[in-house]
Design an enzyme around this catalytic site. Structure first.
Site, PDB file in Angstrom:
ATOM      1  N   ASP A 153      36.169  24.318  41.785  1.00  0.00           N
ATOM      2  CA  ASP A 153      35.586  23.791  40.551  1.00  0.00           C
ATOM      3  C   ASP A 153      35.086  24.889  39.620  1.00  0.00           C
ATOM      4  O   ASP A 153      34.266  24.631  38.723  1.00  0.00           O
ATOM      5  CB  ASP A 153      34.445  22.816  40.859  1.00  0.00           C
TER       6      ASP A 153
ATOM      7  N   LYS B 112      42.276  36.983  50.664  1.00  0.00           N
ATOM      8  CA  LYS B 112      41.734  35.715  51.146  1.00  0.00           C
ATOM      9  C   LYS B 112      40.671  35.268  50.149  1.00  0.00           C
ATOM     10  O   LYS B 112      39.523  35.712  50.200  1.00  0.00           O
ATOM     11  CB  LYS B 112      41.112  35.833  52.538  1.00  0.00           C
TER      12      LYS B 112
ATOM     13  N   HIS C 129      47.788  40.021  50.804  1.00  0.00           N
ATOM     14  CA  HIS C 129      46.853  40.037  51.931  1.00  0.00           C
ATOM     15  C   HIS C 129      45.479  39.491  51.552  1.00  0.00           C
ATOM     16  O   HIS C 129      44.563  39.488  52.365  1.00  0.00           O
ATOM     17  CB  HIS C 129      46.738  41.488  52.447  1.00  0.00           C
TER      18      HIS C 129
ATOM     19  N   HIS D 138      38.146  42.567  63.263  1.00  0.00           N
ATOM     20  CA  HIS D 138      38.981  42.259  62.093  1.00  0.00           C
ATOM     21  C   HIS D 138      38.204  42.453  60.799  1.00  0.00           C
ATOM     22  O   HIS D 138      38.681  42.117  59.720  1.00  0.00           O
ATOM     23  CB  HIS D 138      39.496  40.822  62.201  1.00  0.00           C
TER      24      HIS D 138
ATOM     25  N   ASP E  38      23.107  52.736  51.890  1.00  0.00           N
ATOM     26  CA  ASP E  38      21.682  52.754  51.587  1.00  0.00           C
ATOM     27  C   ASP E  38      21.098  51.351  51.737  1.00  0.00           C
ATOM     28  O   ASP E  38      21.467  50.634  52.665  1.00  0.00           O
ATOM     29  CB  ASP E  38      21.434  53.360  50.201  1.00  0.00           C
TER      30      ASP E  38
ATOM     31  N   LYS F 280      36.183  43.907  57.449  1.00  0.00           N
ATOM     32  CA  LYS F 280      36.419  44.832  56.344  1.00  0.00           C
ATOM     33  C   LYS F 280      35.167  44.827  55.468  1.00  0.00           C
ATOM     34  O   LYS F 280      35.170  44.340  54.336  1.00  0.00           O
ATOM     35  CB  LYS F 280      37.630  44.423  55.504  1.00  0.00           C
TER      36      LYS F 280
END
Length: 412
Positions: free
Chosen positions: A119, A114, A112, A292, A299, A294
């Site tokens: 380089d 991404k 899952h 969607h 603080d 996450k």
């Protein structure tokens, strides 16, 4: 590899596909030596074809391309789509390829993540897939999400992790011995002054790292916690940390789905509302689009962006990756964005507006929390597997065969 804080990094927040896609495609297109990319979803739509064009451009200019997609999340790329890349020298890998007929039986333990490294000096981490539903022009079902671009020594950690992930796939070992070039050695030059830690979840020695660092940040919070998470159904210990923080005076705010892409997601999260609200946690439902995201801030310094939801799939089953950031400037930028969502695009959940009786909510919560307390150990007993990659190459007449279906592609 053990996660550790690394100094001297620069971070740029990217919101939704409008900011993420042009930036990552431009960086890929101008790669000089190497592109490493992992994604759960890559569709053959406008966005997917733009990624394809950027990769093809880099490959034709001599950069080595390694792309890994999940067999469940990206099942429909045609042989012709893949062949154009492999013929230009790109290497395409599929994580746990499955027969399309049995695709929905392989939902658990997916890749899952991404991630992108170009380089060895620039990286991207987040939750945005390569599909048009991450663009606001898609309409009411467009997703709200985030990614981060980074420079500095943390890139070397992500680069090393991605090469290790490729080499640890069982199927392509022989293929890499024959074809794999030497890895790029990142410069490690400091870009600015942000601290960062790259954290991942696997089914081996890093099963609980992401959840551990989330809980640690909440436990150490002094005055503010904001979590925006699409699929929120964490374990008992995580919920307890949120309530304990709120009771000691920390303002704890959750941004959850109000217009979910899957209704069961909102139903599951709503089962936790009474317990959280009674503990002083504030809940906001994002109602502009499906959420969607996450991400989180604690603080005025700690932040995280990544692919991991706070639900059983992400915390106990899937392969995930987040970056933890200690930097006041980035924290302020992400915090302002989340504050804007809460003020302008969310509905605040109020306890006396919940439609169920108080007695039923308390009974259900009691049962639910005892289930949640034990779900990580139960989930760990499900059939596990080590990451398995297959390096794809087109078959003869491939433009007329299926897509990333293992019946259409032999192992290389």
């Amino acid at each position: 590899m053990r996660p550790q804080w690394i100094k001297g990094n620069k971070f740029t927040l990217l919101e939704n596909g409008e900011q993420f896609f042009p930036r990552v495609f431009d960086v890929i297109k101008h790669a000089e030596r190497e592109v490493l990319l992992e994604t759960f979803i890559w569709f053959d739509d406008k966005v997917g074809r733009d990624l394809h064009a950027a990769l093809l451009s880099a490959a034709r200019r001599g950069a080595q391309i390694d792309v890994t997609v999940d067999g469940f999340g990206s099942p429909d790329l045609s042989a012709e789509f893949v062949s154009r890349l492999t013929e230009a020298g790109a290497r395409i890998h599929i994580f746990n390829p499955v027969l399309k007929l049995f695709r929905h039986l392989s939902y658990f333990r997916r890749m899952h993540r991404k991630l992108v490294v170009v380089d060895g000096v620039r990286a991207f981490v987040g939750g945005i897939n390569y599909s048009v539903d991450h663009l606001t022009a898609y309409g009411p079902q467009a997703k709200q999400d985030y990614a981060v671009e980074m420079e500095g020594p943390i890139v070397a950690e992500i680069h090393r992790f991605m090469h290790t992930a490729l080499l640890n796939g069982k199927a392509p070992h022989h293929w890499f011995r024959r074809h794999r070039s030497a890895p790029i050695l990142p410069s490690g030059v400091a870009a600015e002054d942000a601290d960062a830690m790259f954290i991942w979840r696997d089914n081996a020695s890093h099963r609980h790292d992401i959840e551990h660092h989330y809980r640690l940040a909440v436990r150490l919070a002094r005055y503010r916690v904001i979590i925006a998470n699409a699929y929120f159904f964490p374990g008992y210990s995580f919920l307890r940390e949120l309530r304990k923080a709120a009771r000691r005076g920390v303002q704890v705010s959750l941004i959850l789905q109000g217009r979910p892409d899957m209704p069961i997601v909102q139903t599951a999260a709503a089962m936790l509302y009474d317990h959280l609200l009674s503990g002083g946690v504030r809940i906001f439902e994002y109602i502009e689009h499906p959420l969607h995201a996450k991400v989180a801030v604690v603080d005025d310094e700690w932040s995280t962006v990544g692919s991991s939801n706070l639900d059983p799939l992400s915390l106990s089953l899937n392969l995930e990756a987040n970056v933890m950031i200690r930097d006041q400037g980035f924290n302020q930028m992400l915090s302002a964005n989340l504050q804007r969502l809460m003020a302008a695009h969310c509905r605040k959940v109020v306890a006396n507006e919940l439609h169920e009786s108080s007695l039923w909510r308390k009974i259900r919560s009691f049962v639910l929390f005892h289930v949640l307390r034990r779900y990580p150990s139960w989930a760990g007993r499900l059939p596990a597997h080590a990451p398995r990659l297959e390096a794809l190459r087109p078959v003869a007449g491939g433009e007329n065969s299926g897509g990333l279906d293992k019946t259409a592609w032999p192992r290389a």
